[in-house]
Write an enzyme that holds these catalytic residues in place. Structure first.
Site, PDB file in Angstrom:
ATOM      1  N   ARG A 183      -5.240  -1.746 -14.381  1.00  0.00           N
ATOM      2  CA  ARG A 183      -4.455  -1.206 -15.504  1.00  0.00           C
ATOM      3  C   ARG A 183      -3.278  -2.137 -15.803  1.00  0.00           C
ATOM      4  NH1 ARG A 183      -1.964   4.908 -15.874  1.00  0.00           N
ATOM      5  NH2 ARG A 183      -0.871   4.331 -13.963  1.00  0.00           N
ATOM      6  N   ASP A 469       6.064   8.659  -9.981  1.00  0.00           N
ATOM      7  CA  ASP A 469       5.928   7.308 -10.529  1.00  0.00           C
ATOM      8  C   ASP A 469       6.626   7.260 -11.880  1.00  0.00           C
ATOM      9  OD1 ASP A 469       4.217   8.488 -12.332  1.00  0.00           O
ATOM     10  OD2 ASP A 469       2.418   7.473 -11.634  1.00  0.00           O
TER      11      ASP A 469
HETATM   12  C1  LIG Z   1       0.944   9.344 -13.456  1.00  0.00           C
HETATM   13  C2  LIG Z   1       0.125   8.259 -12.983  1.00  0.00           C
HETATM   14  O1  LIG Z   1       0.057   7.232 -13.570  1.00  0.00           O
HETATM   15  S1  LIG Z   1      -0.705   8.456 -11.520  1.00  0.00           S
HETATM   16  C3  LIG Z   1      -1.203   6.806 -11.095  1.00  0.00           C
HETATM   17  C4  LIG Z   1      -0.087   5.968 -10.666  1.00  0.00           C
HETATM   18  N1  LIG Z   1       0.492   6.423  -9.408  1.00  0.00           N
HETATM   19  C5  LIG Z   1      -0.070   6.080  -8.252  1.00  0.00           C
HETATM   20  O2  LIG Z   1      -1.029   5.333  -8.242  1.00  0.00           O
HETATM   21  C6  LIG Z   1       0.506   6.612  -6.978  1.00  0.00           C
HETATM   22  C7  LIG Z   1      -0.365   6.224  -5.822  1.00  0.00           C
HETATM   23  N2  LIG Z   1       0.120   6.735  -4.545  1.00  0.00           N
HETATM   24  C8  LIG Z   1       1.071   6.142  -3.838  1.00  0.00           C
HETATM   25  O3  LIG Z   1       1.671   5.168  -4.273  1.00  0.00           O
HETATM   26  C9  LIG Z   1       1.364   6.675  -2.465  1.00  0.00           C
HETATM   27  O4  LIG Z   1       0.359   7.567  -2.055  1.00  0.00           O
HETATM   28  C10 LIG Z   1       2.697   7.434  -2.358  1.00  0.00           C
HETATM   29  C11 LIG Z   1       3.839   6.479  -2.676  1.00  0.00           C
HETATM   30  C12 LIG Z   1       2.748   8.612  -3.294  1.00  0.00           C
HETATM   31  C13 LIG Z   1       2.852   7.918  -0.911  1.00  0.00           C
HETATM   32  O5  LIG Z   1       2.770   6.792  -0.098  1.00  0.00           O
HETATM   33  P1  LIG Z   1       3.093   6.813   1.446  1.00  0.00           P
HETATM   34  O6  LIG Z   1       4.350   7.592   1.686  1.00  0.00           O
HETATM   35  O7  LIG Z   1       3.044   5.413   1.953  1.00  0.00           O
HETATM   36  O8  LIG Z   1       1.904   7.625   2.050  1.00  0.00           O
HETATM   37  P2  LIG Z   1       1.503   7.769   3.545  1.00  0.00           P
HETATM   38  O9  LIG Z   1       2.590   7.316   4.469  1.00  0.00           O
HETATM   39  O10 LIG Z   1       1.002   9.146   3.739  1.00  0.00           O
HETATM   40  O11 LIG Z   1       0.285   6.746   3.658  1.00  0.00           O
HETATM   41  C14 LIG Z   1      -0.662   6.811   4.687  1.00  0.00           C
HETATM   42  C15 LIG Z   1      -1.628   5.664   4.525  1.00  0.00           C
HETATM   43  O12 LIG Z   1      -2.311   5.826   3.287  1.00  0.00           O
HETATM   44  C16 LIG Z   1      -2.159   4.665   2.487  1.00  0.00           C
HETATM   45  N3  LIG Z   1      -2.049   5.081   1.084  1.00  0.00           N
HETATM   46  C17 LIG Z   1      -1.275   6.050   0.556  1.00  0.00           C
HETATM   47  N4  LIG Z   1      -1.501   6.142  -0.770  1.00  0.00           N
HETATM   48  C18 LIG Z   1      -2.434   5.211  -1.068  1.00  0.00           C
HETATM   49  C19 LIG Z   1      -3.063   4.837  -2.272  1.00  0.00           C
HETATM   50  N5  LIG Z   1      -2.789   5.450  -3.416  1.00  0.00           N
HETATM   51  N6  LIG Z   1      -3.954   3.828  -2.224  1.00  0.00           N
HETATM   52  C20 LIG Z   1      -4.257   3.219  -1.053  1.00  0.00           C
HETATM   53  N7  LIG Z   1      -3.687   3.541   0.122  1.00  0.00           N
HETATM   54  C21 LIG Z   1      -2.780   4.529   0.106  1.00  0.00           C
HETATM   55  C22 LIG Z   1      -0.881   4.016   2.971  1.00  0.00           C
HETATM   56  O13 LIG Z   1      -0.887   2.642   2.641  1.00  0.00           O
HETATM   57  C23 LIG Z   1      -0.953   4.298   4.451  1.00  0.00           C
HETATM   58  O14 LIG Z   1      -1.844   3.361   5.036  1.00  0.00           O
HETATM   59  P3  LIG Z   1      -1.765   2.948   6.581  1.00  0.00           P
HETATM   60  O15 LIG Z   1      -1.965   4.193   7.383  1.00  0.00           O
HETATM   61  O16 LIG Z   1      -2.870   1.967   6.760  1.00  0.00           O
HETATM   62  O17 LIG Z   1      -0.417   2.350   6.799  1.00  0.00           O
HETATM   63  O1  LIG Z   2      -1.140   7.557 -16.147  1.00  0.00           O
HETATM   64  C1  LIG Z   2      -1.303   8.723 -15.949  1.00  0.00           C
HETATM   65  C2  LIG Z   2      -0.377   9.731 -16.337  1.00  0.00           C
HETATM   66  O2  LIG Z   2      -0.610  10.901 -16.024  1.00  0.00           O
HETATM   67  O3  LIG Z   2       0.622   9.364 -16.966  1.00  0.00           O
HETATM   68 MG   LIG Z   3       0.637   7.244 -17.419  1.00  0.00          MG
END
Ligand SMILES: CC(=O)SCCNC(=O)CCNC(=O)[C@H](O)C(C)(C)COP(=O)(O)OP(=O)(O)OC[C@H]1O[C@@H](n2cnc3c(N)ncnc32)[C@H](O)[C@@H]1OP(=O)(O)O
Ligand SMILES: O=CC(=O)O
Ligand SMILES: [Mg+2]
Length: 568
Positions: A183, A469
């Site tokens: 994206r 986010d």
């Molecule tokens: C509205 C929108 O646009 S939604 C789309 C955009 N937003 C996103 O993509 C958010 C994605 N999610 C994240 O960034 C994270 O899950 C967070 C920041 C919310 C939480 O992250 P953390 O606090 O690090 O989670 P946590 O400590 O529970 O992580 C545990 C493990 O899962 C992994 N993990 C957590 N979330 C993700 C993810 N989305 N993708 C890949 N790995 C992940 C961490 O890297 C960690 O790995 P490790 O055990 O090997 O070290």
């Molecule tokens: O990108 C996704 C959203 O919910 O905003």
């Molecule tokens: Mg969005």
């Protein structure tokens, strides 16, 4: 050879760090030099980006002007609506190009920033798709963007690895991985570290162009079974913007010498104006489309933004604006109907809940919330959905698998003809609920903490057991702005208080004290909470609503090299 200016010379440009980027005529790199980055910022790749910029810059500017003009109309009282001029597109019998077999099954898609370890974890997560994010989940500073490109190149090559020294753990790709979508940023964001003919490049053309250039061949061989690369396209407001993307794709296919229709993209329907343009957007991208997605968080943000001049359309507390609200359900139903009629995926959205490690009861409640939300999506006809965290994937996958009839998607089986007569009133219905002091406080606390993280390079964070986010933080910002602008009565907690500048000033002060207590004095001092507070407060109290939180804040993360050269 030493670098001259970016005008008129095909030359080497020297920048901070002692190295040189070899840049084509008219391109100037103002970001830090790094040898790894120079393998991304090759002369040929920059040439491709510059060509895209030159070919499309005027159309992008025009599209952004049209957004402004539409906003002025909404501010004067107009409502977004279906365009009579494109009724023939909505009524027509056309369908999009057939779905590439590699992405027929998209039941669960994980999303996350283009950070190295997360990319590996996401690709290994068991999800069908990983959406690697340069957008809502990423703070677009130079290091993040360029490292993100390096990481994606290594991921597509299959050579990506990461050594977590603290845990002595090495991360590598499994044999089976999720299919990669990327994206890029939205049309509105500049890339101030790359100047083309003296102007900042368009952020999304940099993200798209560099990724496409370095990865199309490998991707099509290893991931896309002859198709690809695949993209998600954010924050569009009108089909003219989709048309530009379609032309960008055609231009890229031509450059690469690959078949027209190779590149595929899913468009996020995450602005209120775009819900009235779904057929038109698919039509423009009909050779390059793999569906639409309910970007529900930006959609809520966009509802407030679109109606910033309509005091009769105030939002209740943020957490009451869920998919149960009539306008949200209508949007999801119409999106499913539109996509399936045109033969493409209708993707669900993101539940913000994430696993809660230290509280089993709260964790179970969060998981149940996610399961309920996903059950609603699959029963409504969505073909797949988003997960914010790997820990949620098994439950979401089970929900989708158990509620779909052993098919990769529901495109043929859930036509949702009942949504054919969805009206403008359905899509715009004012959300119900109440406003509370706690709502105002939470918006403030979340907005400031998110922005503090973003300013220091982190674009998605866990806050109060939810994923936050850029999109979710926007809701906090614009809701505060709206309540202040219209001096709303907080009618949900029996206190009978009206929101005004004085109250907000007190709330900010108290919430900053609470943040300091929660994160600890040391981290508070080291972090950028004060700067974040200043930016957030200014935006909430501005007489005119800023378009994007991240556009104003972007200036604070631009770091030009050599140091001291001007910002935007
Ligand atoms: C509205 C929108 O646009 S939604 C789309 C955009 N937003 C996103 O993509 C958010 C994605 N999610 C994240 O960034 C994270 O899950 C967070 C920041 C919310 C939480 O992250 P953390 O606090 O690090 O989670 P946590 O400590 O529970 O992580 C545990 C493990 O899962 C992994 N993990 C957590 N979330 C993700 C993810 N989305 N993708 C890949 N790995 C992940 C961490 O890297 C960690 O790995 P490790 O055990 O090997 O070290
Ligand atoms: O990108 C996704 C959203 O919910 O905003
Ligand atoms: Mg969005």
């Amino acid at each position: 050879m030493m670098g001259l200016s970016y005008h008129g010379y095909d030359t080497l440009k020297k920048v901070g760090g002692g190295g040189v980027y070899d840049v084509p005529d008219g391109v100037d790199i103002r970001g830090r030099y790094c040898e790894e980055f120079s393998k991304i910022l090759t002369k040929d790749a920059l040439h491709f980006v510059a060509d895209l910029q030159r070919e499309f810059r005027n159309r992008i500017k025009y599209a952004m002007e049209c957004r402004k003009e539409a906003r002025m109309r909404y501010n004067e009282g107009a409502l977004p609506s279906f365009d009579p001029a494109t009724k023939y597109v909505r009524d027509g019998d056309w369908i999009c190009a057939s779905v590439p077999p590699a992405v027929a099954d998209r039941k669960v898609e994980i999303t996350g920033p283009v950070e190295r370890k997360m990319i590996i974890n996401a690709l290994n997560s068991g999800a069908k798709v990983f959406m690697a994010d340069f957008e809502d989940a990423l703070s677009p500073n130079w290091e993040n963007l360029m490292r993100g490109q390096v990481n994606l190149r290594d991921a597509v090559e299959g050579t990506i690895s990461f050594h977590d020294k603290a845990r002595n753990r090495v991360y590598k790709l499994n044999d089976q991985t999720a299919k990669l979508f990327v994206r890029p940023r939205g049309w509105h964001l500049p890339e101030a570290h790359i100047l083309i003919d003296g102007e900042p490049a368009t952020g999304c053309l940099v993200d798209f162009g560099l990724y496409f250039y370095h990865n199309y061949a490998n991707f099509r061989r290893t991931q896309g079974a002859g198709f690809g690369p695949f993209f998600y396209l954010p924050k569009m407001e009108h089909s003219r913007e989709a048309k530009i993307w379609n032309c960008v794709f055609e231009r890229a296919e031509k450059m690469a010498g690959i078949e027209r229709g190779s590149i595929r993209a899913t468009v996020l329907i995450e602005t209120l104006p775009a819900v009235f343009q779904m057929d038109e957007i698919l039509y423009e991208l009909r050779d390059h489309s793999v569906g639409l997605n309910c970007g529900r968080w930006d959609y809520i943000f966009s509802y407030v933004k679109t109606f910033q001049g309509h005091p009769d359309r105030l939002l209740p507390d943020r957490f009451q604006v869920g998919m149960g609200q009539h306008f949200m359900r209508s949007y999801s139903d119409l999106l499913i109907r539109t996509c399936h009629r045109r033969g493409v995926h209708a993707m669900g959205g993101m539940a913000a809940q994430i696993p809660i490690r230290d509280d089993p009861k709260a964790n179970e409640a969060a998981l149940n919330f996610v399961k309920t939300d996903k059950l609603r999506e699959v029963r409504a006809g969505h073909d797949g959905t988003w997960a914010a965290h790997p820990g949620l994937i098994p439950a979401i996958m089970e929900t989708f698998v158990n509620n779909m009839e052993n098919t990769p998607n529901q495109i043929q089986t859930m036509k949702r003809e009942d949504a054919a007569n969805m009206t403008e009133e359905d899509l715009l219905q004012i959300p119900r609920g109440v406003r509370t002091m706690e709502g105002l406080r939470l918006n403030t606390r979340v907005g400031i903490q998110y922005l503090a993280a973003w300013l220091t390079g982190t674009g998605s964070v866990p806050l109060y057991n939810l994923m936050e986010d850029a999109a979710t933080a926007e809701i906090s910002r614009v809701q505060n702005w709206q309540w202040l602008k219209y001096g709303v009565l907080l009618n949900g907690d029996g206190l009978g208080i009206r929101v005004n500048q004085e109250l907000f000033g007190r709330v900010v002060e108290e919430e900053m004290a609470r943040i300091e207590k929660e994160v600890g004095a040391e981290r508070f001092k080291r972090g950028m909470y004060k700067e974040a507070c200043k930016i957030f407060t200014r935006q909430c109290t501005a007489p005119t609503l800023d378009d994007f939180l991240t556009l104003d804040a972007y200036n604070h993360i631009v770091l030009h090299h050599p140091k001291g050269s001007s910002k935007l």
